[in-house]
Design a protein around this motif. Structure first.
Motif, PDB file in Angstrom:
ATOM      1  N   ALA A  51      35.013   3.239  53.373  1.00 52.75           N
ATOM      2  CA  ALA A  51      33.592   3.342  53.056  1.00 52.75           C
ATOM      3  C   ALA A  51      33.365   4.228  51.825  1.00 52.75           C
ATOM      4  CB  ALA A  51      32.833   3.906  54.251  1.00 52.75           C
ATOM      5  N   GLU A  52      34.264   5.157  51.590  1.00 51.83           N
ATOM      6  CA  GLU A  52      34.106   6.120  50.497  1.00 51.83           C
ATOM      7  C   GLU A  52      34.640   5.613  49.155  1.00 51.83           C
ATOM      8  OE1 GLU A  52      35.781  10.584  49.458  1.00 51.83           O
ATOM      9  OE2 GLU A  52      35.817   9.913  51.535  1.00 51.83           O
ATOM     10  N   PHE A  53      35.683   4.771  49.193  1.00 56.70           N
ATOM     11  CA  PHE A  53      36.372   4.362  47.977  1.00 56.70           C
ATOM     12  C   PHE A  53      36.255   2.866  47.728  1.00 56.70           C
ATOM     13  CE2 PHE A  53      38.664   8.234  49.103  1.00 56.70           C
ATOM     14  CZ  PHE A  53      38.827   8.857  47.868  1.00 56.70           C
ATOM     15  N   SER A  54      36.069   2.510  46.459  1.00 54.64           N
ATOM     16  CA  SER A  54      36.221   1.113  46.039  1.00 54.64           C
ATOM     17  C   SER A  54      37.718   0.894  45.810  1.00 54.64           C
ATOM     18  CB  SER A  54      35.446   0.870  44.744  1.00 54.64           C
ATOM     19  OG  SER A  54      36.034   1.607  43.684  1.00 54.64           O
ATOM     20  N   LEU A  55      38.111  -0.342  45.563  1.00 54.40           N
ATOM     21  CA  LEU A  55      39.523  -0.602  45.294  1.00 54.40           C
ATOM     22  C   LEU A  55      40.018   0.201  44.079  1.00 54.40           C
ATOM     23  CD1 LEU A  55      42.202  -2.030  45.793  1.00 54.40           C
ATOM     24  CD2 LEU A  55      41.284  -4.026  44.604  1.00 54.40           C
ATOM     25  N   PRO A  56      39.296   0.189  42.949  1.00 54.83           N
ATOM     26  CA  PRO A  56      39.801   0.963  41.800  1.00 54.83           C
ATOM     27  C   PRO A  56      39.854   2.476  42.055  1.00 54.83           C
ATOM     28  CG  PRO A  56      38.153  -0.634  41.069  1.00 54.83           C
ATOM     29  CD  PRO A  56      38.136  -0.634  42.571  1.00 54.83           C
ATOM     30  N   THR A  57      38.855   3.026  42.732  1.00 53.89           N
ATOM     31  CA  THR A  57      38.873   4.475  42.961  1.00 53.89           C
ATOM     32  C   THR A  57      39.929   4.847  43.998  1.00 53.89           C
ATOM     33  OG1 THR A  57      37.046   4.369  44.553  1.00 53.89           O
ATOM     34  CG2 THR A  57      36.476   4.833  42.245  1.00 53.89           C
ATOM     35  N   ALA A  58      40.136   3.996  44.998  1.00 53.60           N
ATOM     36  CA  ALA A  58      41.182   4.258  45.996  1.00 53.60           C
ATOM     37  C   ALA A  58      42.557   4.202  45.340  1.00 53.60           C
ATOM     38  CB  ALA A  58      41.090   3.258  47.143  1.00 53.60           C
ATOM     39  N   ALA A  59      42.765   3.210  44.466  1.00 53.44           N
ATOM     40  CA  ALA A  59      44.051   3.081  43.779  1.00 53.44           C
ATOM     41  C   ALA A  59      44.294   4.268  42.848  1.00 53.44           C
ATOM     42  CB  ALA A  59      44.105   1.770  42.999  1.00 53.44           C
TER      43      ALA A  59
END
Length: 136
Positions: A10-18
């Motif tokens: 819920a906190e991260f998009s794919l780019p920010t999580a990566a």
């Protein structure tokens, strides 16, 4: 607070999580470029010092959960990519090749993703776009 893929998803998009996963991985990898600091008071190389950048327990668990988040989000984005490829005129042979799998496996994966991620109307449109199962 427990760290779970669900809370981080819920906190991260794919780019920010990566990006965060990469940062934590590099920090814990022993990469000397990331684990070296320079003392601003001295101008010679002897002032370079290696510092301990081992992850604490929270960060290590975050790294683990983020790996799962990235995996899930990347897998879910496969539906978008397949639909785009189909709209662009790709056949299941080409899609299977792009995914590193057989046309049948690509088709089955697409059908599962459609069922899991789309509402009834969008699923019907996606299935129509997909056409029939590829010939073996």
């Amino acid at each position: 607070m427990s760290i779970t893929p669900e809370t981080l998803e819920a906190e991260f998009s794919l780019p920010t999580a990566a990006t965060r996963l990469d940062f934590l991985s590099r920090r814990d990898s022993g990469d000397t470029a990331l684990n070296t600091v320079h003392d601003a008071d001295e101008d010679d190389w002897s002032s370079l010092k290696t510092i301990d950048t081992s992850l604490d327990t929270y960060e290590a668990l975050e790294l683990l959960a983020l790996g799962e988040v990235v995996s899930r989000k990347a897998h879910d984005s496969q539906l978008i990519g397949i639909r785009a490829a189909l709209r662009g005129g790709a056949d299941w042979e080409q899609i299977g090749t792009a995914l590193g799998t057989s046309p049948d496996t690509a088709y089955d994966s697409f059908q599962e993703a459609v069922s899991r991620q789309l509402d009834a109307d969008a699923a019907a449109a996606a299935r129509e776009l997909a056409g029939t199962r590829p010939a073996r």
